[in-house]
Scaffold this active site. Structure first.
Site, PDB file in Angstrom:
ATOM      1  N   SER A  78      -8.487  -5.596  -7.180  1.00  0.00           N
ATOM      2  CA  SER A  78      -7.607  -4.677  -6.463  1.00  0.00           C
ATOM      3  C   SER A  78      -8.081  -3.252  -6.691  1.00  0.00           C
ATOM      4  O   SER A  78      -8.314  -2.839  -7.832  1.00  0.00           O
ATOM      5  CB  SER A  78      -6.162  -4.810  -6.959  1.00  0.00           C
ATOM      6  OG  SER A  78      -5.362  -3.762  -6.436  1.00  0.00           O
ATOM      7  N   ASN A  95     -11.477  -9.204  -1.555  1.00  0.00           N
ATOM      8  CA  ASN A  95     -10.305  -8.349  -1.553  1.00  0.00           C
ATOM      9  C   ASN A  95     -10.470  -7.239  -0.512  1.00  0.00           C
ATOM     10  O   ASN A  95     -11.393  -7.273   0.292  1.00  0.00           O
ATOM     11  CB  ASN A  95     -10.101  -7.767  -2.960  1.00  0.00           C
ATOM     12  CG  ASN A  95      -8.630  -7.563  -3.302  1.00  0.00           C
ATOM     13  OD1 ASN A  95      -7.852  -7.090  -2.485  1.00  0.00           O
ATOM     14  ND2 ASN A  95      -8.247  -7.914  -4.513  1.00  0.00           N
ATOM     15  N   GLY A 148     -10.528  -9.998   7.606  1.00  0.00           N
ATOM     16  CA  GLY A 148     -10.744  -9.801   9.031  1.00  0.00           C
ATOM     17  C   GLY A 148     -10.582 -11.022   9.904  1.00  0.00           C
ATOM     18  O   GLY A 148     -10.962 -10.985  11.081  1.00  0.00           O
ATOM     19  N   TYR A 188      -3.964 -12.336   6.354  1.00  0.00           N
ATOM     20  CA  TYR A 188      -2.712 -11.612   6.129  1.00  0.00           C
ATOM     21  C   TYR A 188      -2.564 -10.507   7.165  1.00  0.00           C
ATOM     22  O   TYR A 188      -1.677 -10.535   8.005  1.00  0.00           O
ATOM     23  CB  TYR A 188      -2.665 -11.081   4.697  1.00  0.00           C
ATOM     24  CG  TYR A 188      -1.479 -10.188   4.349  1.00  0.00           C
ATOM     25  CD1 TYR A 188      -0.469  -9.885   5.249  1.00  0.00           C
ATOM     26  CD2 TYR A 188      -1.374  -9.636   3.076  1.00  0.00           C
ATOM     27  CE1 TYR A 188       0.594  -9.069   4.912  1.00  0.00           C
ATOM     28  CE2 TYR A 188      -0.312  -8.813   2.726  1.00  0.00           C
ATOM     29  CZ  TYR A 188       0.670  -8.528   3.650  1.00  0.00           C
ATOM     30  OH  TYR A 188       1.708  -7.709   3.310  1.00  0.00           O
ATOM     31  N   GLY A 223      -0.230 -11.013  -1.538  1.00  0.00           N
ATOM     32  CA  GLY A 223       0.232  -9.696  -1.130  1.00  0.00           C
ATOM     33  C   GLY A 223       1.395  -9.728  -0.167  1.00  0.00           C
ATOM     34  O   GLY A 223       2.183  -8.782  -0.116  1.00  0.00           O
ATOM     35  N   LYS A 231       4.914 -11.243  -2.635  1.00  0.00           N
ATOM     36  CA  LYS A 231       4.603 -10.914  -4.022  1.00  0.00           C
ATOM     37  C   LYS A 231       5.558 -11.583  -5.009  1.00  0.00           C
ATOM     38  O   LYS A 231       5.175 -11.956  -6.115  1.00  0.00           O
ATOM     39  CB  LYS A 231       4.622  -9.401  -4.222  1.00  0.00           C
ATOM     40  CG  LYS A 231       3.475  -8.655  -3.556  1.00  0.00           C
ATOM     41  CD  LYS A 231       3.628  -7.143  -3.749  1.00  0.00           C
ATOM     42  CE  LYS A 231       2.486  -6.378  -3.103  1.00  0.00           C
ATOM     43  NZ  LYS A 231       1.261  -6.459  -3.897  1.00  0.00           N
ATOM     44  N   ASN A 250      -1.425 -15.340  -7.461  1.00  0.00           N
ATOM     45  CA  ASN A 250      -2.406 -14.314  -7.800  1.00  0.00           C
ATOM     46  C   ASN A 250      -1.899 -13.558  -9.017  1.00  0.00           C
ATOM     47  O   ASN A 250      -0.757 -13.099  -9.039  1.00  0.00           O
ATOM     48  CB  ASN A 250      -2.554 -13.376  -6.592  1.00  0.00           C
ATOM     49  CG  ASN A 250      -3.596 -12.312  -6.772  1.00  0.00           C
ATOM     50  OD1 ASN A 250      -3.418 -11.391  -7.547  1.00  0.00           O
ATOM     51  ND2 ASN A 250      -4.666 -12.424  -6.007  1.00  0.00           N
TER      52      ASN A 250
END
Length: 358
Positions: free
Chosen positions: A173, A240, A292, A313, A62, A65, A139
């Site tokens: 997603s 996710n 997290g 991320y 993400g 990308k 991904n």
């Protein structure tokens, strides 16, 4: 050093809308000269998928990308980088604004909708880095308007397999309508069978990973892990973003935005699911813990819950790239404090108790 500059740049970046700030960050990374991070503590090394990961701290999909700055990201000290998601045909994703910072919650909501430059662009960039050091995976997903989503995954697998260390099959997603339907047992079995066949027919055999949603029921997890074991996939990425909105969120107005929630509020749910997954698969399928992670303590907890590798991320939005080194130093300190020479004895040791994490 870029780590030292982040505290100065953060007020500027956070004064911009989140997507513009992200685009500027990518542009800045693309201008960095080649950089080789300091060697990692050998105790942090992880042997997995036939490769030696110098440390377990990876960047989740993400962020990059388009596979534009994978080497610059590795230069920040990540043990591995996952680029994408990528889909076969270019697609713009959802209208802007589509990403929101929940600053008081140390969280992000995004509804990008798998915006992608498409398979050709990403494949060319990954091919161009052949021979460079560092572990890079990708991904893969399906186009929003595709008439055959299973074929989309197969196309991505066949094209990208020669250029990456692993492929992550993204069926979780929340921002592509109907995509999570592919987590159903029959669809998933067919999907994994086709992806693995395409991988096996390629000139290289990267690991095949499956990324799952934190919102899955335990019955659904039973079915999914059973399918994963039967098909012999190489790893599970847990998890996710979530469509749930914890009552504890302080940014109540932004919490009403649709999309996937990531960051600190996802930690408990994703770690609980990680532990539940470990209790089902044990050592038979390696797990990658995501959701997290924003400190050495949360990283350590993910490992105790069953993670062999980690990804983060959203925390970078708030803590900056220096977080990578902070986590690595913290993990090494904990190993020394316990007299351990590797992370292996820690993996999953507290999964039973963490499966009840509130």
């Amino acid at each position: 050093m870029i780590e030292a500059l982040f505290p100065l740049a953060r007020p500027i970046l956070h004064g911009l809308d989140a997507e513009t700030a992200h685009d500027l960050t990518l542009r800045g990374l693309s201008l960095l000269p080649p950089r080789h991070p300091a060697p990692d503590d050998p105790a942090l090394a992880v042997e997995l998928f036939g490769r030696r990961f110098p440390n377990p701290v990876g960047l989740a999909a993400g962020f990059d990308k388009g596979a534009r700055v994978a080497d610059a990201l590795l230069g920040l000290g990540f043990g591995f980088v996952e680029v994408g998601g990528v889909v076969p045909l270019p697609q713009p994703g959802n209208p802007r604004p589509r990403v929101f910072r929940l600053a008081r919650d140390r969280a992000v909501i995004n509804r990008f909708g798998l915006n992608s430059e498409g398979l050709d662009a990403v494949a060319d960039r990954l091919k161009a880095r052949a021979g460079r050091p560092g572990i890079v995976g990708v991904n893969i997903g399906a186009n929003k308007e595709s008439s055959d989503r299973l074929a989309d995954y197969v196309a991505c697998t066949a094209r990208l397999a020669p250029h990456v260390a692993f492929l992550t099959v993204n069926v979780s997603s929340p921002n592509t309508p109907g995509l999570r339907d592919l987590q159903g047992e029959a669809f998933l079995d067919d999907l994994l069978a086709r992806v693995i066949a395409a991988r096996d027919a390629a000139s290289a055999r990267p690991a095949v990973l499956l990324k799952i949603a934190p919102d899955i029921s335990l019955d659904g997890l039973d079915a999914m892990t059973g399918t994963a074991l039967r098909r012999g996939i190489d790893g599970l990425v847990v998890s996710n973003t979530t469509v749930a909105r914890p009552a504890s969120l302080a940014e109540t107005a932004l919490a009403t935005e649709t999309g996937g929630l990531s960051g600190r509020p996802l930690f408990a749910a994703s770690t609980r699911l990680l532990a539940e997954t470990f209790l089902r698969v044990g050592d038979r399928i390696p797990l990658i813990g995501v959701g997290g992670i924003d400190s050495a303590e949360t990283a350590w907890t993910k490992i105790r819950a069953g993670a062999r590798l980690l990804q983060l991320y959203s925390a970078l939005v708030y803590e900056g790239p220096g977080l990578v080194g902070t986590i690595k130093r913290g993990l090494a300190d904990r190993l020394r404090a316990e007299g351990l020479s590797s992370l292996a004895p820690v993996v999953g040791r507290d999964a039973a108790s963490l499966s009840r994490l509130d």
